[in-house]
Every structure is written in C-alpha cells, then in structure tokens.
Design a protein around this motif. Structure first.
Motif, mmCIF file in Angstrom:
data_model
loop_
_atom_site.group_PDB
_atom_site.id
_atom_site.type_symbol
_atom_site.label_atom_id
_atom_site.label_comp_id
_atom_site.label_asym_id
_atom_site.label_seq_id
_atom_site.Cartn_x
_atom_site.Cartn_y
_atom_site.Cartn_z
ATOM 1 N N LEU A 164 -2.738 113.657 42.208
ATOM 2 C CA LEU A 164 -3.934 112.818 42.222
ATOM 3 C C LEU A 164 -5.172 113.610 42.641
ATOM 4 C CD1 LEU A 164 -4.382 109.753 41.795
ATOM 5 C CD2 LEU A 164 -4.119 109.468 44.252
ATOM 6 N N THR A 165 -5.020 114.533 43.578
ATOM 7 C CA THR A 165 -6.184 115.246 44.088
ATOM 8 C C THR A 165 -6.460 116.546 43.336
ATOM 9 O OG1 THR A 165 -4.757 116.259 45.730
ATOM 10 C CG2 THR A 165 -6.015 114.349 46.434
ATOM 11 N N MET A 166 -5.409 117.208 42.856
ATOM 12 C CA MET A 166 -5.612 118.524 42.274
ATOM 13 C C MET A 166 -6.085 118.467 40.827
ATOM 14 S SD MET A 166 -5.243 121.114 44.210
ATOM 15 C CE MET A 166 -6.074 120.212 45.466
ATOM 16 N N LEU A 167 -5.671 117.465 40.076
ATOM 17 C CA LEU A 167 -6.047 117.447 38.666
ATOM 18 C C LEU A 167 -7.554 117.318 38.453
ATOM 19 C CD1 LEU A 167 -3.983 118.032 36.512
ATOM 20 C CD2 LEU A 167 -4.386 115.758 35.622
ATOM 21 N N PRO A 168 -8.267 116.459 39.221
ATOM 22 C CA PRO A 168 -9.722 116.451 39.076
ATOM 23 C C PRO A 168 -10.346 117.825 39.347
ATOM 24 C CG PRO A 168 -9.028 114.490 40.231
ATOM 25 C CD PRO A 168 -7.809 115.342 40.075
ATOM 26 N N ALA A 175 -8.999 112.412 35.041
ATOM 27 C CA ALA A 175 -8.115 113.461 35.537
ATOM 28 C C ALA A 175 -7.255 112.963 36.695
ATOM 29 C CB ALA A 175 -8.935 114.673 35.974
ATOM 30 N N GLY A 176 -7.878 112.200 37.615
ATOM 31 C CA GLY A 176 -7.115 111.672 38.741
ATOM 32 C C GLY A 176 -6.005 110.746 38.264
ATOM 33 N N VAL A 177 -6.352 109.865 37.311
ATOM 34 C CA VAL A 177 -5.347 108.938 36.775
ATOM 35 C C VAL A 177 -4.233 109.725 36.081
ATOM 36 C CG1 VAL A 177 -4.954 107.089 35.111
ATOM 37 C CG2 VAL A 177 -6.990 107.057 36.554
ATOM 38 N N PHE A 178 -4.604 110.747 35.309
ATOM 39 C CA PHE A 178 -3.590 111.525 34.594
ATOM 40 C C PHE A 178 -2.689 112.281 35.580
ATOM 41 C CE2 PHE A 178 -6.702 112.040 30.785
ATOM 42 C CZ PHE A 178 -6.598 110.681 30.545
ATOM 43 N N GLY A 179 -3.287 112.786 36.646
ATOM 44 C CA GLY A 179 -2.488 113.491 37.656
ATOM 45 C C GLY A 179 -1.466 112.554 38.277
ATOM 46 N N PHE A 180 -1.903 111.316 38.513
ATOM 47 C CA PHE A 180 -0.993 110.311 39.052
ATOM 48 C C PHE A 180 0.129 110.023 38.055
ATOM 49 C CE2 PHE A 180 0.137 105.791 39.615
ATOM 50 C CZ PHE A 180 0.585 105.841 40.928
ATOM 51 N N ILE A 181 -0.248 109.849 36.791
ATOM 52 C CA ILE A 181 0.750 109.525 35.759
ATOM 53 C C ILE A 181 1.784 110.652 35.625
ATOM 54 C CG2 ILE A 181 1.076 109.269 33.260
ATOM 55 C CD1 ILE A 181 -1.573 107.719 33.194
ATOM 56 N N VAL A 182 1.296 111.895 35.550
ATOM 57 C CA VAL A 182 2.205 113.025 35.336
ATOM 58 C C VAL A 182 3.201 113.148 36.488
ATOM 59 C CG1 VAL A 182 2.318 115.545 35.312
ATOM 60 C CG2 VAL A 182 0.652 114.368 33.883
ATOM 61 N N THR A 183 2.697 113.095 37.720
ATOM 62 C CA THR A 183 3.599 113.280 38.853
ATOM 63 C C THR A 183 4.504 112.055 39.023
ATOM 64 O OG1 THR A 183 1.744 112.566 40.235
ATOM 65 C CG2 THR A 183 2.207 114.908 40.169
ATOM 66 N N MET A 194 5.650 110.032 36.604
ATOM 67 C CA MET A 194 6.701 110.056 35.588
ATOM 68 C C MET A 194 7.704 111.179 35.873
ATOM 69 S SD MET A 194 5.821 107.421 34.213
ATOM 70 C CE MET A 194 7.182 107.153 33.128
ATOM 71 N N GLY A 195 7.206 112.307 36.346
ATOM 72 C CA GLY A 195 8.113 113.401 36.708
ATOM 73 C C GLY A 195 9.058 112.974 37.820
ATOM 74 N N CYS A 196 8.502 112.353 38.860
ATOM 75 C CA CYS A 196 9.320 111.931 40.006
ATOM 76 C C CYS A 196 10.263 110.803 39.607
ATOM 77 C CB CYS A 196 8.435 111.463 41.157
ATOM 78 S SG CYS A 196 7.522 112.794 41.932
ATOM 79 N N TYR A 197 9.739 109.816 38.865
ATOM 80 C CA TYR A 197 10.552 108.649 38.507
ATOM 81 C C TYR A 197 11.768 109.078 37.686
ATOM 82 C CZ TYR A 197 11.920 104.332 36.167
ATOM 83 O OH TYR A 197 12.647 103.280 35.670
ATOM 84 N N ASN A 198 11.519 109.869 36.654
ATOM 85 C CA ASN A 198 12.632 110.267 35.784
ATOM 86 C C ASN A 198 13.605 111.194 36.494
ATOM 87 O OD1 ASN A 198 12.246 109.078 32.993
ATOM 88 N ND2 ASN A 198 10.203 109.839 33.438
ATOM 89 N N GLY A 199 13.077 112.100 37.311
ATOM 90 C CA GLY A 199 13.968 112.997 38.042
ATOM 91 C C GLY A 199 14.784 112.248 39.083
ATOM 92 N N TYR A 200 14.103 111.382 39.847
ATOM 93 C CA TYR A 200 14.772 110.656 40.938
ATOM 94 C C TYR A 200 15.888 109.784 40.404
ATOM 95 C CZ TYR A 200 15.123 107.928 45.244
ATOM 96 O OH TYR A 200 15.582 107.327 46.384
ATOM 97 N N ILE A 242 2.320 110.112 26.431
ATOM 98 C CA ILE A 242 1.900 108.880 25.760
ATOM 99 C C ILE A 242 1.005 108.047 26.683
ATOM 100 C CG2 ILE A 242 2.738 106.679 24.840
ATOM 101 C CD1 ILE A 242 5.140 108.224 23.751
ATOM 102 N N LEU A 243 1.433 107.917 27.955
ATOM 103 C CA LEU A 243 0.622 107.132 28.892
ATOM 104 C C LEU A 243 -0.760 107.752 29.073
ATOM 105 C CD1 LEU A 243 3.236 106.131 31.606
ATOM 106 C CD2 LEU A 243 2.011 104.623 30.044
#
Lengths: 257, 257
Positions: free
Chosen positions: A150-154, A203-211, A213-219, A241-242
């Motif tokens: 959330l913070t790094m992508l912007p 960018a903030g929204v995309f950073g949230f989405i990427v992390t 989805m990565g965490c959800y699918n991995g977990y 897609i999101l």
C-alpha cells in the motif's frame, strides 16, 4: 441429471469464494491497524517491493514513455498538432500508464513471489507452526506485506512517472528534434496536482490488490507443489484483472468528481 | 483426582460427507506420555490439529487444564498455545530464518524476550539436542532430515512448555536416527516434567516414548492402556496393528467408490 445443477453449483462456488475473500480482506485489514507491529518484517517487505522493483518499473515506464512519444507524434502530426506530445506523454504516464504498468509488473514480480512463499509455508506446515508458537500469521506474514504494498507502490509509481516523462523527452528531443526547454515547460504547464494524485491513488489501490491476492492465494493454497503453482498463477491473474477493473473505476471516479 | 491436562469429550470432525473423528474421548494426565497409534487416515493428525486449534471440531469439547478451548477467541487461544510445544512431522522450520532464530522464535515473538538473551537460550536448547553452537548460524535448508528434526525438537522445548506434541517424530528417518530422536524426546520430556501427546504409526517409537498407548480406528479410540499391556490387549485390531499384519479385522481401504 438436473440441468440446473451445474449452474447452481457454479453460483454457490462463486459466492463462497467471494465470501471467503471478503472475510480474508477484513481480517487482513484489521490486523494491519492493530498492534503488535513487526517493524523488522515490514522494513524487509518495503525494501523488497519498493527498492528491488525499481529497475523493473523504471525500465517499463521508460520505454512506455518513449513509445507513447513516438505514437503521439505519428498520430498528432497528421493534423499538425506535434507540440501536444509533451502534454499527452505527461498526462498519459501520470494518470494511466505509470500506475497500470507498474501495478502489472509488481503483480508479476511481487504477487507471484508472495503466493509461492506463503503457499510453500502453508504446505510445509510453517504457517501452522507460527500458530503453535503463539504468533498470529495474519500479523506476522500478511500485515507487513499489505502495508508495504500500500505504501511502496505510490512511491514506485512517482519515480516511474518521472522516468516515463523523461522517456518521452528523450524521443522528442533526440529523435524528433523538439526544443528541450519548450518540452519541459509544456510538461509542467499541463500537469495539475490531480493528474499525479489520481495516479498515486491508483498505485496505492493496486499495491493493496497485488499483495492481498498474493497473500490470499498463498495462505489458502493446498496440495503440495501443484497447489503452490496454482496459487501463484491465481495470484497474478486475479491481481492483473482486478487492477484493470479498478483502474477503470478509479478513472471514472476522478473524472466525475 | 487431578484434572487431566488434556481432555477430549465426544469430539466429532468431518470434511464434506467424510467423517474423520466419530466421537473421540481421551484423557491425558499431567506428566503422562500418551501415544496415539493408528493407520494412515485414521484421524490422528486431525485429532492433534483440533487440540492445537488449527481445526475446529464439528461438535464435542476439548479441555486443557480443565478449561474448554473449543470456540475460544484469538487472544485466549494464544494464551493456551503458549503452554504448548509442537514438533511437526516435516519439522516445519521457518526457512527464512537461521537455525538459532527458529529455536528462539517462541521466546522472541511469543514472550517478547530480548534477542541476545533468546539466542543464548536457543544455543543451550540446541546443545540439549546434541547440536553444536555453529549449527545455529546455518539455514534450515542446509540441514539433513535428522538434524532438522532435532532443531524442530529444540524449538518445541525452547519455551519450556507444559505440554509437548509430537507428530510422527520418527517418520522419514533411518532407524538409528529415529532411535536417537526417541531418546531425545524421552530425555526432554522428563527434564521438563512435561505432558506429552504423540501420534505415530512406528511401533518401536511408540513403545519407547510412551507410558500409555491409545489406538484410533475409524475415528474412535478403540483401545487405551499401559504401554506394557499392549501385547496382551486382547483386541484383534490392536494385535493386527502392532504386529503389522496385512490380514485381520482392519481392511485397508485402497479404493473408495
């Protein structure tokens, strides 16, 4: 067999998956804002997402800016509007291409890695081990990743914006023979706060989405190596897609606002 | 009569329409070492995961020190889990952390101990399982299976838990290393005065580390008694299992239709 059965099954499956994701998102966000925080882990994720993605994002936006410059020239020279290149590049990069391309590249680089890492931790019982050691996996594994995204992508996109505009500058000045001073002054004249700001919100929204989805699918991955592979694919595809869907939604929101 | 350390009352658990635990009743007295034996798929792992809170039973109650733990909240769960130590089947070491930090994990994260002090204790625990201090600086991936198990054991005893769980402690090890691990388990449990609950299908290991044995078959405890009485149990399922005979009342379900 009842012909409606597969339809009903698909609908129920979709609702179940949506509910699961919503619950996961709620848990993840609530753990992001409540102590304890793992600063050491957060710092490591921030470096991984922010610093190590810089070359990839920089290259992407540089060449996107250059291509955008050329294409704008190809199109706009047909009705003698070549001097609009600087404006089109500046707006195109900050509002649209910077955040979207950076988001997609980070989805491939970070989202996939997160899904694979958490997925492997899940199938080798490392996540269960965290639980038995009185450590909440949501706090220890997921919150640092989401906050970092959330913070790094912007920040990444802000740097990418500058590099992308510079790409357009290179093409215009060295290939198309524009005056450097005019190009720069036109860039600053056209850019408004909202252009850059809307891109950074994306960018903030995309950073949230990427992390997320990565965490959800991995977990939630299961079933050994194949399961981890599927989790990785799902993380990247669903995040991509999101990103494109939310990109449209946010664009629309900023236009009407 | 003293309160049992762990008590399971009529615990049921199923996945979909497959019943795994069908009314498990079990008591483990303080200081006792109980081993649950049973074939693959008999529900041993699920029993353990229900006690650890990684799975929630469909019905029934589980008590630790007389406190019911089914359906308790996250904070309560962490307090209960701080009494536990667990050795996972595949050791489940965190591969992002060096060996000593794995061992010290419960101390640093769970008990908020200072890192230097936690490292000192970690090295002591490594010595207790027969590993030199320089192993502490290695990464889990650099260790052999037997060494990983030892590190896993060191991690399980690092917080000096009241109850230690062992999930198939000797599976995947050669017979000599298996026996070394058995000896270490007996020694560590005795030194800590801990209660131990293990699951295994290795009879040599079960006889060595237990003072009571329970047999799980088709989701129920079908026999429980002192280790030295297992040869005269008079229960045909137990006899077949401990002698490893293909013929008998237990029919392996090779194929379910």
């Amino acid at each position: 067999m009842n012909p409606f059965q597969p339809v009903g099954k698909a609908v129920l499956g979709f609702l179940e998956a949506t509910g699961k994701l919503a619950l996961f998102t709620f848990m993840a966000v609530s753990h992001c804002v409540r102590p304890p925080f793992y600063y050491r882990l957060l710092l490591r994720q921030m470096i991984d997402i922010g610093y190590y993605s810089l070359p990839v994002v920089g290259m992407t936006t540089l060449f996107a800016g250059m291509a955008l410059g050329l294409q704008t020239y190809a199109g706009f020279s047909r009705f003698s509007a070549e001097d609009a290149i600087a404006k089109v590049v500046a707006l195109g990069i900050t509002r649209e291409l910077g955040p979207v391309l950076a988001g997609l590249m980070v989805a491939g680089r970070i989202g996939a890695a997160m899904a694979a890492e958490l997925g492997t931790m899940r199938v080798t019982e490392q996540i269960d081990a965290l639980d038995t050691l009185s450590t909440n996996p949501f706090k220890y594994l997921i919150a640092p990743r989401i906050i970092a995204g959330l913070t790094m992508l912007p920040l990444l996109v802000f740097v990418g914006d500058i590099i992308g505009i510079f790409g357009g500058y290179i093409v215009s000045v060295y290939k198309l023979g524009f005056n450097p001073g005019v190009y720069i002054s036109q860039t600053f004249k056209v850019l408004e706060f909202i252009d850059v700001f809307s891109g950074l919100v994306k960018a903030g929204v995309f950073g949230f989405i990427v992390t997320l989805m990565g965490c959800y699918n991995g977990y939630n991955s299961q079933g050994g190596a194949q399961g981890v592979g599927a989790a990785t694919t799902n993380a990247v595809v669903s995040a991509s897609i999101l990103i494109l869907i939310f990109n449209y939604v946010i664009t629309e929101l900023f236009l009407t606002a | 009569m003293t309160t049992p350390k762990i008590k399971l009352k009529d615990v049921h658990k199923g996945f979909g329409d497959k019943v795994v635990l069908d009314g498990v009743d079990l008591e483990v007295a303080p200081g006792e070492s109980l081993v649950i034996i049973g074939g693959s798929g008999s529900g041993k792992s699920v029993t353990l995961k229900c006690i650890l809170g990684l799975l929630t039973p469909d019905s029934g109650q589980i008590e630790v020190d007389g406190e019911p733990i089914v359906g308790i909240g996250r904070a309560e769960r962490e307090r209960i889990n701080s009494k536990f130590g667990m050795l996972f089947q595949g050791a489940a070491l965190f591969d992002s952390l060096p060996v000593w930090e794995n061992v010290a994990f419960g101390l640093i994260q769970g008990e908020r101990m200072d890192r230097a002090q936690a490292k000192e204790i970690a090295l002591e625990k490594l010595a207790a399982v027969g590993l030199e201090a320089d192993v502490g600086e290695l990464w889990p991936a650099e260790l052999s299976g037997g060494m990983q198990k030892r590190v896993g054991l060191a991690r399980a005893i690092a917080t000096e838990p009241e109850i230690i769980f062992f999930d198939e402690p000797t599976t995947g090890l050669d017979p000599i290393m298996g026996d070394i691990i058995n000896d270490l388990i007996v020694k560590c449990v005795r030194e800590l005065g801990a209660t131990a609950l293990s699951i295994t299908h290795d009879m040599a290991s079960a006889r060595k580390i237990s003072d009571h044995i329970a047999m799980l078959y088709k989701g129920k405890i079908i026999w429980i008694g002192k280790t030295e009485e297992i040869d005269s149990s008079g229960e045909p399922h137990v006899d077949q299992f401990i002698h490893g005979r293909a013929e008998g009342p237990i029919q392996m379900e090779l194929r379910r239709l």
